[in-house]
Every structure is written in C-alpha cells, then in structure tokens.
Design a protein around this motif. Structure first.
Motif, PDB file in Angstrom:
ATOM      1  N   ASP A  16     -26.435  -8.649 -21.929  1.00  0.00           N
ATOM      2  CA  ASP A  16     -25.249  -7.835 -22.246  1.00  0.00           C
ATOM      3  C   ASP A  16     -24.116  -8.666 -22.862  1.00  0.00           C
ATOM      4  O   ASP A  16     -23.129  -8.095 -23.344  1.00  0.00           O
TER       5      ASP A  16
ATOM      6  N   GLU B 286     -20.543  -7.601 -22.014  1.00  0.00           N
ATOM      7  CA  GLU B 286     -20.297  -6.161 -21.905  1.00  0.00           C
ATOM      8  C   GLU B 286     -20.620  -5.750 -20.456  1.00  0.00           C
ATOM      9  O   GLU B 286     -21.369  -6.434 -19.761  1.00  0.00           O
TER      10      GLU B 286
ATOM     11  N   THR C 273     -24.917  -1.815 -20.181  1.00  0.00           N
ATOM     12  CA  THR C 273     -24.407  -0.970 -21.271  1.00  0.00           C
ATOM     13  C   THR C 273     -24.852  -1.426 -22.657  1.00  0.00           C
ATOM     14  O   THR C 273     -24.592  -0.747 -23.645  1.00  0.00           O
ATOM     15  N   ALA C 274     -25.517  -2.587 -22.750  1.00  0.00           N
ATOM     16  CA  ALA C 274     -25.868  -3.110 -24.086  1.00  0.00           C
ATOM     17  C   ALA C 274     -27.336  -3.518 -24.171  1.00  0.00           C
ATOM     18  O   ALA C 274     -28.119  -2.920 -24.897  1.00  0.00           O
TER      19      ALA C 274
ATOM     20  N   PRO D  84     -29.945  -0.550 -23.135  1.00  0.00           N
ATOM     21  CA  PRO D  84     -30.136   0.487 -24.159  1.00  0.00           C
ATOM     22  C   PRO D  84     -30.899  -0.037 -25.387  1.00  0.00           C
ATOM     23  O   PRO D  84     -31.717   0.689 -25.961  1.00  0.00           O
TER      24      PRO D  84
ATOM     25  N   ALA E  97     -18.286   3.153 -20.517  1.00  0.00           N
ATOM     26  CA  ALA E  97     -19.690   2.782 -20.303  1.00  0.00           C
ATOM     27  C   ALA E  97     -20.642   3.676 -21.094  1.00  0.00           C
ATOM     28  O   ALA E  97     -21.538   3.200 -21.783  1.00  0.00           O
ATOM     29  N   GLY E  98     -20.448   4.975 -21.014  1.00  0.00           N
ATOM     30  CA  GLY E  98     -21.325   5.909 -21.736  1.00  0.00           C
ATOM     31  C   GLY E  98     -21.253   5.705 -23.238  1.00  0.00           C
ATOM     32  O   GLY E  98     -22.269   5.742 -23.940  1.00  0.00           O
TER      33      GLY E  98
ATOM     34  N   LEU F 251     -20.468   2.930 -24.785  1.00  0.00           N
ATOM     35  CA  LEU F 251     -21.125   1.669 -25.134  1.00  0.00           C
ATOM     36  C   LEU F 251     -22.639   1.840 -25.190  1.00  0.00           C
ATOM     37  O   LEU F 251     -23.292   1.371 -26.122  1.00  0.00           O
ATOM     38  N   VAL F 252     -23.192   2.519 -24.188  1.00  0.00           N
ATOM     39  CA  VAL F 252     -24.649   2.751 -24.165  1.00  0.00           C
ATOM     40  C   VAL F 252     -25.063   3.469 -25.451  1.00  0.00           C
ATOM     41  O   VAL F 252     -26.024   3.076 -26.118  1.00  0.00           O
ATOM     42  N   ARG F 253     -24.324   4.518 -25.812  1.00  0.00           N
ATOM     43  CA  ARG F 253     -24.663   5.292 -27.027  1.00  0.00           C
ATOM     44  C   ARG F 253     -24.513   4.444 -28.280  1.00  0.00           C
ATOM     45  O   ARG F 253     -25.340   4.494 -29.198  1.00  0.00           O
TER      46      ARG F 253
ATOM     47  N   TYR G 243     -24.641   1.037 -28.619  1.00  0.00           N
ATOM     48  CA  TYR G 243     -25.664  -0.014 -28.733  1.00  0.00           C
ATOM     49  C   TYR G 243     -27.044   0.586 -29.016  1.00  0.00           C
ATOM     50  O   TYR G 243     -27.804   0.059 -29.829  1.00  0.00           O
TER      51      TYR G 243
END
Length: 201
Positions: free
Chosen positions: A72, A75, A79-80, A83, A111-112, A114-116, A118
């Motif tokens: 990550d 991050e 979150t990185a 994903p 957080a959400g 960042l996930v989307r 990455y």
C-alpha cells in the motif's frame, strides 16, 4: 500436464485522474522478485515526487500462483495493493506486476474512493495490455566445447529456446530453457553434437 497461461505481452502505462489526484498505472511482465524490484526502482526514479507508488504482482499460473505480493506504500491498509491484486486475479493473468503511481491532488478520497481509484487505474492498464502466452519450459544444463556454442545459439533461436546463462572455463557450461514440446528435439541435438546434458530437477 502443464498448460500455457496468459501473461502481459510487454510494458504499458496509462493515466487516470480522480478528484485532481493523478494515478499513473504501469504493467510489466515479471518472472522473478528481482525483476519486480528493478521495475519498482525505475518507477521511483521516474517519479521521485509521487506521494505513493503502490503495487501488486503475481508470478506463475493464475489461480495457483507460485508467488504473489502487494504493497500500500503508505495508503491506508487494504486500499491500494489489495484492489490492484484483485484486478490482476480477475484478469486471469500470470507473471504480471502492476504499479500505480499517485500524485495527490489535494482532495481526500476516503477509503472507498481509494479502493475504487486504485482498482480503476489497474483495470485501465490491464484491459489494454496485449496478451502473450507463457509456455512451460524445461531447464537443462550443458557442458560443451567452445566450438559448440554457435550451433547451440542457432538451435535456440530457431526453436524458441532461451540461453539463460553461460559460463566459460576449461569448457563452456550453459543453462538452457527449452519449451516442453521441443525437449525431445533438443535431446536429439545434444546427442548428435555429443554434448553432455542433464535435466534440472
């Protein structure tokens, strides 16, 4: 029976933007941890001012990878790297490294978000990279005279084998990666040239 599996055909880079943050995704074919390290060092050299360089890779057959890892790079946890790895696994691709270089744009994504972001960056580059196929190979070690090196190189070029290592001493020692379906032909070549060969276990 070992089967072929898809791998990236080469290097590719794509950039996306989310709320003013730049996400530069890079994909590269890798077969060892050292190659992963080399690509990451290059990313850090190319983008010394980037806030984060997150990554994930898997080496070996998709679904039963010999090795996989993620990072990550500062991050929030999960979150990185995760994903990115999820997208790699979903693409059913092996021997692949994806790095996502982030330049922070001043707006926090949560957080959400960042996930989307990455996952989206990884998706953008993996959906465009060409696919090649990894063919199972057999590693063989040879000992030969100096005059045999040129015929060996020629055989490798013609038959899709790879001369992985060669060392010179009183004789020439070579390590050759031979496609599984060419092993019989390679043994015949070695015997015709009276080369000392052994299969690597």
């Amino acid at each position: 029976m070992k089967k072929d599996y898809p791998v990236p055909a080469g290097y590719l880079e794509r950039e996306t933007e989310v709320k003013k943050s730049r996400f530069i995704a890079r994909v590269a074919p890798v077969t060892t941890r050292d190659e992963v390290k080399d690509w990451l060092e290059k990313a850090h050299q190319d983008h010394p001012d980037a806030r984060h360089i997150c990554w994930a890779y898997q080496i070996g057959r998709p679904g039963s990878a010999a090795e996989a890892a993620m990072n990550d790079d500062g991050e929030p946890s999960g979150t990185a790297g995760k994903p990115i790895l999820n997208v790699i696994q979903h693409k059913d691709m092996g021997d692949v490294l994806v790095m996502v270089i982030r330049y922070f744009g001043g707006i926090k994504l949560g957080a959400g978000g960042l996930v989307r972001a990455y996952a989206g960056a990884a998706e953008s580059v993996l959906s465009e990279v060409g696919r090649a196929f990894h063919k199972p190979v057999c590693a063989m070690n040879l000992v030969m005279g100096f005059a045999d090196e040129q015929p060996l190189r020629h055989w490798c070029d013609v038959n899709g084998a790879q001369l992985a290592a060669i060392t010179y001493g009183a004789s020439v020692a070579a390590r050759v990666l031979v496609p599984d379906d060419q092993t019989g032909a390679f043994v015949a070549f070695c015997e015709a040239h009276k080369l000392d060969y052994s299969f690597e276990t």
